[in-house]
Design a protein around this motif. Structure first.
Motif, PDB file in Angstrom:
ATOM      1  N   ALA A   1      55.673  13.747  59.409  1.00 14.57           N
ATOM      2  CA  ALA A   1      56.100  14.414  57.586  1.00 14.57           C
ATOM      3  C   ALA A   1      55.392  13.268  56.485  1.00 14.57           C
TER       4      ALA A   1
ATOM      5  N   ILE B   1      61.717  16.360  51.686  1.00 19.02           N
ATOM      6  CA  ILE B   1      61.344  15.638  52.545  1.00 19.02           C
ATOM      7  C   ILE B   1      61.320  13.692  51.980  1.00 19.02           C
TER       8      ILE B   1
ATOM      9  N   GLN C   1      56.294   9.883  56.565  1.00 21.83           N
ATOM     10  CA  GLN C   1      58.019   9.020  55.610  1.00 21.83           C
ATOM     11  C   GLN C   1      57.920   7.968  56.637  1.00 21.83           C
TER      12      GLN C   1
ATOM     13  N   GLU D   1      65.789  15.211  56.916  1.00 20.12           N
ATOM     14  CA  GLU D   1      64.861  15.945  58.402  1.00 20.12           C
ATOM     15  C   GLU D   1      64.231  16.973  58.376  1.00 20.12           C
TER      16      GLU D   1
END
Length: 545
Positions: free
Chosen positions: A493, A195, A495, A200
């Motif tokens: 995640a 990641i 992100q 993704e």
């Protein structure tokens, strides 16, 4: 009053009452309103000089707050002493009454809270180390409950201790929730590394050994939702293949985005041809130049060493191959391009003979010839060209791993699998021992890919329980695995841009504090929450003592 008779005292009272009544009437009928000064809710504390007996100016806000801190520390310590019998109840009441003026007003109350929090934090350290049981939630509850009970008012110890226990246990829980919101859900180390490289992943791939990973795999066989889930899972592997292409690119070259990694391979092949073209055209002498011991002729430097441990058949085969390569440039000016072509042909022959049992030692002999060709080039190229050539050579090995993986995939629509790429990495190592020790080009990506993208649940009847869960989750999950759900995947995640900024700030802050300092800071937060909750009792109903 003994100097006046009862009659005089009575006349004085009547006269005083009449004067006060006239003053009140005058005030009520006066045409000009006079503002009435009201006393402040906060006592106006002033300095006092005991030497002269004079009263000075008003105490500054900082001094008022500091006096509140001292009062808070003393009250907490006295309460703990009263609990243990070191301080008598009468003395504790005297301390409370004496410090009462110092805790009035916002500044005094804030100072008192800070002082009590500091005192309970110092007490909580030994308590926390004494009861090293359970997780942070249980330890926080023990610390908060014990310290607030010990420092509470004697008549409300049980109530304040209960509130302190709940609040101190809630702080680690809230911290865990906040950490999840900032850093994302728990994920495997391999998934976290991918990641960070921009890959993704789906919720099941983020934690490939979790329950949802099995449910996600089972959902791939459900009508309507199955293709969406499969496409979302395949997207992560395609992005990893693109990452492999970037790692295999020559220095300074970024391959364009391609849907098929085989197209990326063709782009890289052209890029390496261009990269090596810059080193061609340099005139060379047919020798290996050495600083000491004299130069070595080209044919002698490239020949199979006499002392090399190899079977006769492999010796003859490799020596014949080298003689044929050198014969193509015999009798004319040798250039760097000629030697690069010879080295490239040696590398191709090396791959062809890898694992060949008819010539078991040919591989090691060809590697030695490749090394000698590189040494001849580097001994005569200009320093800048030599440095650039080494940089290209260092990445060329990654390109050959990618090439091997593409060859293994044959005509698969999605090119090579994680297992095929891992096998290509294994074949790139010089020996079994090197691979067993963690060696191999792009070994980290290979290991992470196998961990994240390999199926966990076989297609058997054992899938039936997860299949049922998959059917139940199909409708709400259709959004998560669609294009609109990709943003949710980034949030899970950790992100998104705002999450990354907070993570960077947190990392910088953590670097400035040692592990012990971070632990002490967490304890202060727990004790502060416990102390506030014990005093304000913001939730539930107050327990009757």
């Amino acid at each position: 009053m003994d100097d006046f008779t009862p009659e005089e005292i009575e006349r004085f009272k009547k006269r005083l009452a009449a004067e006060q009544g006239m003053a009140n009437i005058d005030a009520m009928t006066h045409t000009v309103s006079t503002p009435v000064s009201r006393p402040s809710s906060t006592p106006q504390m002033r300095t006092y000089d005991p030497a002269t007996g004079t009263i000075g100016g008003e105490v500054s806000p900082l001094v008022r707050a500091l006096m509140g801190v001292g009062a808070g520390v003393e009250r907490a310590a006295a309460s703990a002493g009263e609990l243990t019998g070191l301080v008598s109840p009468e003395r504790y009441q005297n301390i409370r009454e004496r410090n009462e003026p110092f805790t009035q007003g916002p500044l005094g109350a804030t100072g008192e809270f800070v002082g009590e929090t500091a005192a309970t934090s110092l007490m909580g350290g030994p308590v926390g180390r004494m009861f090293r049981m359970g997780g942070p939630i249980m330890r926080g509850a023990i610390e908060g409950g014990a310290t607030t009970y010990a420092t509470a008012e004697p008549e409300t110890r049980r109530t304040e201790g209960a509130y302190g226990t709940l609040a101190a246990a809630a702080v680690p829980t809230a911290g865990r929730v906040a950490r999840t919101a900032i850093s994302g859900i728990d994920m495997s180390p391999a998934a976290r590394r991918l990641i960070k490289e921009g890959v993704e992943l789906t919720p099941g791939q983020i934690a490939p050994n979790g329950t949802w990973a099995m449910v996600e795999e089972s959902m791939m066989r459900i009508p309507y939702i199955g293709p969406k889930v499969a496409a979302a899972r395949e997207r992560g592997w395609q992005q990893t293949q693109a990452l492999i292409g970037k790692e295999a690119a020559p220095p300074g070259y970024t391959p364009p985005a391609r849907a098929d990694v085989r197209d990326t391979y063709n782009d890289l092949k052209d890029a390496y041809n261009t990269a090596y073209d810059q080193f061609k055209g340099y005139p060379l002498q047919p020798v290996l130049m050495r600083v000491q011991g004299g130069n070595v002729p080209l044919s002698q430097a490239m020949a199979v060493p006499r002392q090399a441990a190899a079977d006769p058949k492999s010796r003859r085969y490799v020596q014949s191959f080298i003689d044929n390569e050198l014969g193509r440039v015999k009798g004319r000016q040798l250039t760097s391009g000629d030697l690069l072509d010879i080295r490239s042909n040696i590398r191709a022959k090396l791959r062809d003979l890898s694992g060949n049992q008819n010539f078991p030692d040919a591989e090691s002999l060809l590697k030695n010839a490749e090394t000698k060709a590189t040494e001849i080039l580097e001994s005569q190229l200009p320093p800048d060209a030599m440095k650039a050539l080494r940089a290209v050579d260092a990445k060329y090995g990654n390109f050959k791993v990618l090439e091997d993986a593409v060859v293994r995939s044959k005509d698969r629509p999605d090119a090579f699998t994680p297992a095929q790429f891992s096998m290509a990495v294994k074949e790139s190592t010089g020996s079994k021992g090197q691979y067993a020790g963690g060696g191999g080009r792009m070994r980290n990506i290979a290991a992470e890919s196998v961990d994240v993208f390999s199926p966990r649940t076989p297609v058997t009847g054992a899938q039936q329980p997860s299949q049922l869960v998959g059917y139940a989750a199909a409708v709400p999950a259709s959004f998560v695995y669609g294009d609109r759900g990709r943003k949710l995947g980034k949030v899970l995640a950790g992100q998104t841009e705002i999450q990354r900024q907070i993570q960077d700030f947190e990392r910088q802050f953590r670097r400035k504090l040692s592990a012990r300092e971070r632990e002490d800071l967490a304890r202060v937060l727990r004790m502060g929450a416990a102390q506030y909750s014990a005093q304000e009792q913001p939730f539930f109903a107050t327990t009757q003592e």
